[in-house]
Design a protein around this motif. Structure first.
Motif, mmCIF file in Angstrom:
data_model
loop_
_atom_site.group_PDB
_atom_site.id
_atom_site.type_symbol
_atom_site.label_atom_id
_atom_site.label_comp_id
_atom_site.label_asym_id
_atom_site.label_seq_id
_atom_site.Cartn_x
_atom_site.Cartn_y
_atom_site.Cartn_z
ATOM 1 N N ALA A 163 0.836 -1.207 0.000
ATOM 2 C CA ALA A 163 0.000 0.000 0.000
ATOM 3 C C ALA A 163 0.867 1.252 0.000
ATOM 4 O O ALA A 163 0.522 2.261 -0.627
ATOM 5 C CB ALA A 163 -0.917 -0.009 1.224
ATOM 6 N N GLY A 164 2.006 1.192 0.682
ATOM 7 C CA GLY A 164 2.892 2.349 0.736
ATOM 8 C C GLY A 164 3.414 2.729 -0.642
ATOM 9 O O GLY A 164 3.532 3.912 -0.964
ATOM 10 N N TYR A 165 3.704 1.731 -1.484
ATOM 11 C CA TYR A 165 4.169 2.010 -2.838
ATOM 12 C C TYR A 165 3.067 2.668 -3.658
ATOM 13 O O TYR A 165 3.314 3.622 -4.403
ATOM 14 C CB TYR A 165 4.632 0.718 -3.511
ATOM 15 N N GLY A 166 1.841 2.185 -3.496
ATOM 16 C CA GLY A 166 0.712 2.798 -4.191
ATOM 17 C C GLY A 166 0.494 4.231 -3.764
ATOM 18 O O GLY A 166 0.243 5.116 -4.603
ATOM 19 N N ASP A 167 0.586 4.487 -2.451
ATOM 20 C CA ASP A 167 0.432 5.854 -1.948
ATOM 21 C C ASP A 167 1.526 6.769 -2.492
ATOM 22 O O ASP A 167 1.272 7.937 -2.845
ATOM 23 C CB ASP A 167 0.476 5.864 -0.415
ATOM 24 N N PHE A 168 2.724 6.238 -2.556
ATOM 25 C CA PHE A 168 3.861 7.003 -3.074
ATOM 26 C C PHE A 168 3.612 7.432 -4.522
ATOM 27 O O PHE A 168 3.747 8.608 -4.874
ATOM 28 C CB PHE A 168 5.120 6.142 -2.968
ATOM 29 N N CYS A 169 3.241 6.475 -5.372
ATOM 30 C CA CYS A 169 3.004 6.774 -6.788
ATOM 31 C C CYS A 169 1.829 7.730 -6.965
ATOM 32 O O CYS A 169 1.871 8.646 -7.800
ATOM 33 C CB CYS A 169 2.748 5.477 -7.564
ATOM 34 N N ASP A 170 0.761 7.518 -6.172
ATOM 35 C CA ASP A 170 -0.427 8.363 -6.298
ATOM 36 C C ASP A 170 -0.104 9.806 -5.917
ATOM 37 O O ASP A 170 -0.552 10.752 -6.586
ATOM 38 C CB ASP A 170 -1.535 7.810 -5.405
ATOM 39 N N GLN A 171 0.679 9.984 -4.869
ATOM 40 C CA GLN A 171 1.012 11.336 -4.437
ATOM 41 C C GLN A 171 1.893 12.045 -5.478
ATOM 42 O O GLN A 171 1.722 13.245 -5.723
ATOM 43 C CB GLN A 171 1.729 11.291 -3.086
ATOM 44 N N LEU A 172 2.821 11.307 -6.084
ATOM 45 C CA LEU A 172 3.648 11.916 -7.132
ATOM 46 C C LEU A 172 2.793 12.356 -8.311
ATOM 47 O O LEU A 172 2.984 13.437 -8.878
ATOM 48 C CB LEU A 172 4.714 10.928 -7.608
ATOM 49 N N GLU A 173 1.844 11.503 -8.686
ATOM 50 C CA GLU A 173 1.030 11.779 -9.866
ATOM 51 C C GLU A 173 0.090 12.951 -9.647
ATOM 52 O O GLU A 173 -0.185 13.725 -10.573
ATOM 53 C CB GLU A 173 0.248 10.535 -10.248
ATOM 54 N N ARG A 174 -0.387 13.133 -8.427
ATOM 55 C CA ARG A 174 -1.399 14.149 -8.141
ATOM 56 C C ARG A 174 -0.803 15.393 -7.485
ATOM 57 O O ARG A 174 -1.501 16.104 -6.765
ATOM 58 C CB ARG A 174 -2.488 13.568 -7.237
ATOM 59 N N ASN A 175 0.467 15.661 -7.706
ATOM 60 C CA ASN A 175 1.083 16.821 -7.064
ATOM 61 C C ASN A 175 0.474 18.119 -7.592
ATOM 62 O O ASN A 175 -0.040 18.184 -8.708
ATOM 63 C CB ASN A 175 2.602 16.806 -7.272
ATOM 64 N N ASP A 176 0.543 19.160 -6.780
ATOM 65 C CA ASP A 176 -0.115 20.437 -7.083
ATOM 66 C C ASP A 176 0.674 21.321 -8.051
ATOM 67 O O ASP A 176 0.187 22.391 -8.425
ATOM 68 C CB ASP A 176 -0.340 21.222 -5.779
ATOM 69 N N TYR A 177 1.849 20.889 -8.460
ATOM 70 C CA TYR A 177 2.703 21.756 -9.278
ATOM 71 C C TYR A 177 2.770 21.319 -10.731
ATOM 72 O O TYR A 177 3.476 21.931 -11.524
ATOM 73 C CB TYR A 177 4.114 21.786 -8.689
ATOM 74 N N GLY A 178 2.063 20.249 -11.056
ATOM 75 C CA GLY A 178 2.095 19.755 -12.432
ATOM 76 C C GLY A 178 3.412 19.096 -12.799
ATOM 77 O O GLY A 178 3.746 18.980 -13.976
ATOM 78 N N LEU A 179 4.168 18.664 -11.795
ATOM 79 C CA LEU A 179 5.444 18.003 -12.055
ATOM 80 C C LEU A 179 5.208 16.584 -12.560
ATOM 81 O O LEU A 179 4.316 15.885 -12.083
ATOM 82 C CB LEU A 179 6.287 17.949 -10.777
#
Length: 421
Positions: A163-179
């Motif tokens: 689950a931690g890996y999924g949370d990690f990827c999801d947070q990267l994808e949904r960042n507020d800066y469009g990175l």
């Protein structure tokens, strides 16, 4: 049976009786667990061992048991205090009673455990690993690496289904800066006996293609904190310390700690914190870029304004400068005209003088003047000037020119002067 001979049961009973009479009720024991097994009936079976100073040879062994009721009371307390579960290879301090059964023999019954002793041993073991890394000169290697300005290509070591890996990827994808982050999972076992070999294999695979990655992220999410001891090995710590690219470690929970936390470039507490670190780093770089862009635009604007001001000043000065240059050129032309006129006059005067001189010389040589002085010129009948008596012969007709006319005569005789002869 002979009265001096005992049966095995009788001997064991005697041993049991002697032990019960001579031993205290309980003893605190320091030993290492060479085996640790939770049975289906809830009882926890262990084997206690003591090794020599080299750690290669056994000095003593004893079976031990923690009955189900005691285990379910002590194990949670131990894990909360140490972050570890009871496992093979761990050193413990336990309160035991000594038991001897006629059928099962000698064993130790565990009635209590001291978590602080195990904590001290774990800390000692971790400290020994860090001291060895420092002695080998590699403890700070990864921390000395510079983080890339933009960490876009991320190599991730984690369990694929965690689950931690999924949370990690999801947070990267949904960042507020469009990175945008390019991540690749290098799957590894994150708990149990295979952690060391599995993570080492993943690190080796990343090193084989190190130029492609900006950093490595090792993450492990929720689960038993007791499993974190599997990361406390010298080989794993040395591999992380010597990685040629920065390593970010986010293993466990807020209060958890492993040797990798001390050798990695950046230590965070959780997988989501690792993602937040990457996002914050990228946002800081974007802010720097924006600031550089603002400074460049401001500098360009100020330079343009300064250039326009210089242009305006030049536009004001040019007519005056042109008039000044024109005046100077006119003055030069006037001087040149005077100089040319004077030079021409001097040339004319010089030429006139030369002509007069030549005229004077020519006048001196004028035949008319010579004739007036008494000289004469004699020509043949065909008009050739007679320069020598040899130009004539007897009876030739000649004309002699004198100052006031011409005389025609016939040659009667010819004679050479003495000078000619």
């Amino acid at each position: 049976m002979d009265s001096d001979t005992l049966s095995l049961y009788e001997l064991n009973t005697l041993v049991r009786s002697v032990l019960e009479k001579t031993l205290n009720a309980e003893y605190w024991l320091e030993a290492e667990l060479s085996e640790a097994r939770l049975a289906t009936n809830g009882h926890f079976y262990v084997e206690f061992v003591q090794k020599d100073a080299s750690g290669q040879h056994f000095l003593a062994r004893a079976r031990g048991t923690m009955w189900a009721r005691t285990y379910h009371m002590l194990a949670p307390l131990f894990e909360r205090a140490t972050g570890e579960h009871l496992r093979a290879g761990m050193k413990v301090r336990v309160l035991v009673t000594v038991e001897f059964h006629e059928l099962y023999g000698y064993s130790l019954n565990v009635v209590n455990i001291d978590p602080t002793y195990t904590l001290g041993d774990l800390a000692k073991r971790r400290r020994e690993i860090l001291l060895q890394l420092e002695a080998d000169g590699i403890l700070e290697d990864n921390r000395r690496l510079a983080l890339p300005a933009l960490m876009k290509h991320i190599a991730v070591i984690s369990s694929a289904g965690a689950a931690g890996y999924g949370d990690f990827c999801d947070q990267l994808e949904r960042n507020d800066y469009g990175l945008h982050f390019d991540t690749r999972l290098f799957p590894a076992v994150m708990q149990g006996a295979n952690v060391e070999d599995s993570v080492l294999a993943a690190l080796e695979a990343i090193v084989d293609d190190a130029d492609r990655w900006d950093c490595v992220v090792i993450i492990r999410g929720g689960g038993a904190t007791s499993d974190l001891a599997d990361f406390d090995t010298y080989s794993l710590a040395a591999a992380v310390a010597q990685m040629p690219i920065p390593v970010v470690v986010g293993i466990g929970h807020e209060r958890d700690e492993t040797v990798l936390d001390f050798v990695a470039h950046t230590r965070v507490k959780t997988p989501t914190a690792a993602a937040a670190f990457l996002i914050d780093h990228g946002a800081q770089q974007l802010a720097l870029i924006d600031d550089y862009q603002r400074r460049i635009l401001q500098y360009a604007r100020s330079q343009m304004e300064a250039s326009m001001q210089r242009f305006d000043r030049l536009a004001t000065l040019l007519p005056r400068a042109f008039a000044l240059v024109y005046e100077r050129q006119q003055h030069r032309l006037e001087r040149l005209k005077i100089q040319l006129s004077q030079a021409a006059q001097m040339k004319v005067q010089s030429a006139r003088f030369k002509v007069q001189s030549m005229e004077a010389r020519l006048a001196v040589l004028d035949p008319v003047l010579q004739l007036r002085r008494g000289y004469s010129l004699t020509y043949t009948a065909d008009g050739r000037l007679v320069r020598s008596v040899q130009d004539l012969k007897a009876d030739d007709m000649v004309q002699t020119r004198i100052a006031d006319g011409t005389i025609t005569s016939s040659v009667q005789a010819l004679s050479l002067s003495n000078e000619s002869s």
